[in-house]
Scaffold this motif. Sequence first.
Motif, PDB file in Angstrom:
ATOM      1  N   LEU A 224     -10.659   3.548   0.564  1.00  0.00           N
ATOM      2  CA  LEU A 224     -10.389   3.091  -0.789  1.00  0.00           C
ATOM      3  C   LEU A 224     -11.627   3.145  -1.662  1.00  0.00           C
TER       4      LEU A 224
ATOM      5  N   THR B 192       0.857  -1.190   0.000  1.00  0.00           N
ATOM      6  CA  THR B 192       0.000   0.000   0.000  1.00  0.00           C
ATOM      7  C   THR B 192       0.892   1.238   0.000  1.00  0.00           C
TER       8      THR B 192
ATOM      9  N   LYS C 213      -7.567   2.365  -5.930  1.00  0.00           N
ATOM     10  CA  LYS C 213      -7.003   3.655  -5.547  1.00  0.00           C
ATOM     11  C   LYS C 213      -8.114   4.653  -5.293  1.00  0.00           C
TER      12      LYS C 213
ATOM     13  N   TYR D 114      -4.616   7.380  -1.802  1.00  0.00           N
ATOM     14  CA  TYR D 114      -4.588   6.116  -1.075  1.00  0.00           C
ATOM     15  C   TYR D 114      -4.568   5.000  -2.105  1.00  0.00           C
ATOM     16  N   TYR D 115      -3.549   4.176  -2.052  1.00  0.00           N
ATOM     17  CA  TYR D 115      -3.343   3.191  -3.120  1.00  0.00           C
ATOM     18  C   TYR D 115      -3.051   1.834  -2.507  1.00  0.00           C
ATOM     19  N   GLN D 116      -3.897   0.862  -2.827  1.00  0.00           N
ATOM     20  CA  GLN D 116      -3.676  -0.532  -2.412  1.00  0.00           C
ATOM     21  C   GLN D 116      -3.341  -1.351  -3.653  1.00  0.00           C
TER      22      GLN D 116
END
Length: 817
Positions: free
Chosen positions: A361, A142, A187, A178-180
């Motif tokens: 997310l 992440t 995102k 926010y990036y998974q």
Amino acid sequence: MKSKSSYSSIGRLITLCVVALSCLHTPVAAQNVQLGKVVDATTGDAIGGASVRVLGTTRGTYTRGNGTFRLPVESGMTQLLVRSIGYRDTTCSIAPSQTITIKLLSAGVNKQAVQVTAEIEAAEVVRRAIAKATENDERMRTMISQTYSKMKVYVDGPDLGGPDQPKESITETYSKVYYQRYPERIKHVNVIKRRQTRNIAAADNLAVFDEFVNITQPEINMLGTRMVTPLGRDALDTYTYKIVSRKQLGNALVYELAFEPASRLFPGFEGTLSIVDGTYQTVAADFSPTAETAIPFVKRLRYEQRYEKANDSVWTPMYQQVSGNASISLLAGIPDIVFKMSIEAYVTDVAVNAVIPDSLLRPRADTSLNMNVSSSGGVRVGVSRPGVNITVANDADTTSPEFWKAHAYTEPSEEEAEAYRVADSIVQNRTPASTTASPSVGLITIGNVGIDITPQLARTSITGFIGGADLAISYKPITLNVRGMWGEQGTYGVGAGIKVDAVRSESTRASLFAKTYSTYATIQPARPILGTPNLMNLADLLYMEYHDYFRKEGWNAGITIVTNTINASLTASWERHVQDRILVETDRPAVGADEGDYQTLTLESAFNQPSLGELLLGSTSWIRGAVGAVVGRETHRDAFFATLNMSLGLRIPTFSTGYNPMALTVDMFAGSVLTDDAPRQYQHSMLRRFPVAGSIADLATAPISGYGGKDVYVVHAEHNFSDLWWRAIGIPTMPNGRGLDLIAVVGAGSAGRSSPASPTTWQPTADIYTEAGFALSRIPTFVSDLLYLRFDAMWPVGAQSMRGTFGWSVTLSSPLQ
């Protein structure tokens, strides 16, 4: 005593709570700005590309070519760490009220390190860098960051938008991302603040360039030109690398490598990479497409990237600049349209592998709208592509000088300030509507009622020349249509109908319709050219002898459903078919309609069918197709009939050259009467291609209306051998950097089980009818950069060749293929 796993669980819980509390509402902290310049301590020369970071954080920036930098800082930040390849690391105090000058001393070279690494080859450095990049990618689960993005576009051309319109537009965004990446990529981009010149709609300013050009992905595709990346899996087979220097970066040794394609025949990049010894992480990349690489319209494209450690084990991209020009000649004799573009993105305050709550997310997913922004509960929510959610704070739109002075990572130039001022004054504080809206088109608008008149022009063997107009009166969601057309010798065509838009969303449209009419129709399938029959049916005007006509009068009703990939309709009709043709002389037997009173139910469905624009832009799908079926009854004879037809188009990539056309293209058609018989106007025919603007899926040499009947099968196949062959044998390329496409073409068809032979009926094929030839595509017209041509030359071959004739056709081709 608590176990280690218990402490780990508590730690994860604390991380979750902290992230959630800090991110659910993202306040913009009060900030100051540190201005400065980094120079060589000995010579005083400016040092570009130097890293300027707040000590102990991932907040930072990079110096421009003149050595200057602009870094927003918060209270409590006291020290800067400044580093550049070939210089000693330096720390200095933050002094926001001053413009500081930072002098870097040359680091020299660690001779012992150079001796140890002297034997390593450039290819081995790259091989290790590719492996490390893969490991780095797998370690990052992440990432949370802040991104400042800025895009400038300058457009100049022949009075675009009027003489008073500004030629430059600017957009800026300040966002939280926010990036998974695992277990699924998703995102959320939260635009905290944004501003734009007033010639850009605020709703269109979602330009957050947090995703950099990934130099480790296999390839980059730009306008149909595919380039292997300098650290992709095929990089060592594509490029040659050379170590041009070894320099210090702090305590580490950095290899500076130059690279270029092993063969200039193929599109690719050239530039430099800076890779750290030991970790083999890339800290800088500067590259451009080679001069031989042909990207339509685009010139002087350049990528510049910088990378930093986010923690002890993960490196992340922190800065990217993309710049380039484009030029398009719309029409010879008038000035070109010139585009100049520059994009900068600064990624800061990075946290990797922190737990991100699912609510961050997927914010308000139930209100997300594809490619749009809507108001919902304090934020505006949108989705730009699958897996990416964009939210825009309600107070995001601000031109406040105080905010941007405190948070922008680039110092605005005088030209940019002027662009903001001019754009604001021209529109007089009016913000244009979003370009995602569908503009209303019509001749007259009275309140909510729109009136539109569309001219019609055609020519047939029944009517001669015939002209008239369509009148559409709309009061959403209802549209009334009236058509009147009058031709030579007292012929006419009239009709009236109603359409109701039952469903109209971003992904689906459904309409109910009903019509009554008395008009002409073709026995052969109607084939409009140039994409649309609405303004004038050019197929009738230019190629009347390719069709046979009859009159039909009656009514129909049905439903049409259109999605992003499927266009389907179901129509019930009751028509009287009359063979009242006025014959014109032709060099072939005419095919007549079977008169009668017909009740039919018709299903038509097509998927991935390209529009004219998509054909020209080279963006068609690898597979497309259509299915049609008719179930009918002739009431006087109480005779039932049923037909089925299917078409399928495939584009199968064969071998890679870097450009799109290297593929096998196959188009197939099959039509069959499922009952013992069917009226001739419901049977199938083997179509002869129109010489100009005809479909290349039709046969080019078959006799006009010569073959047809109850069963017809046609296959067209071609392989494009690309302009690289011309370049390989030394033929000069065209000004756009590319040559002509050389295409091998074959076709075959069969018609069977026809009605008894007569002068008014198609004939079956005794054997399979075949043809072969070649085509030259991407032929410049020198009239417009957007207008290219394709020329086909075909000859009949095989046992049926005596019935065919040499065929040729000229169609449009795409400069983007």
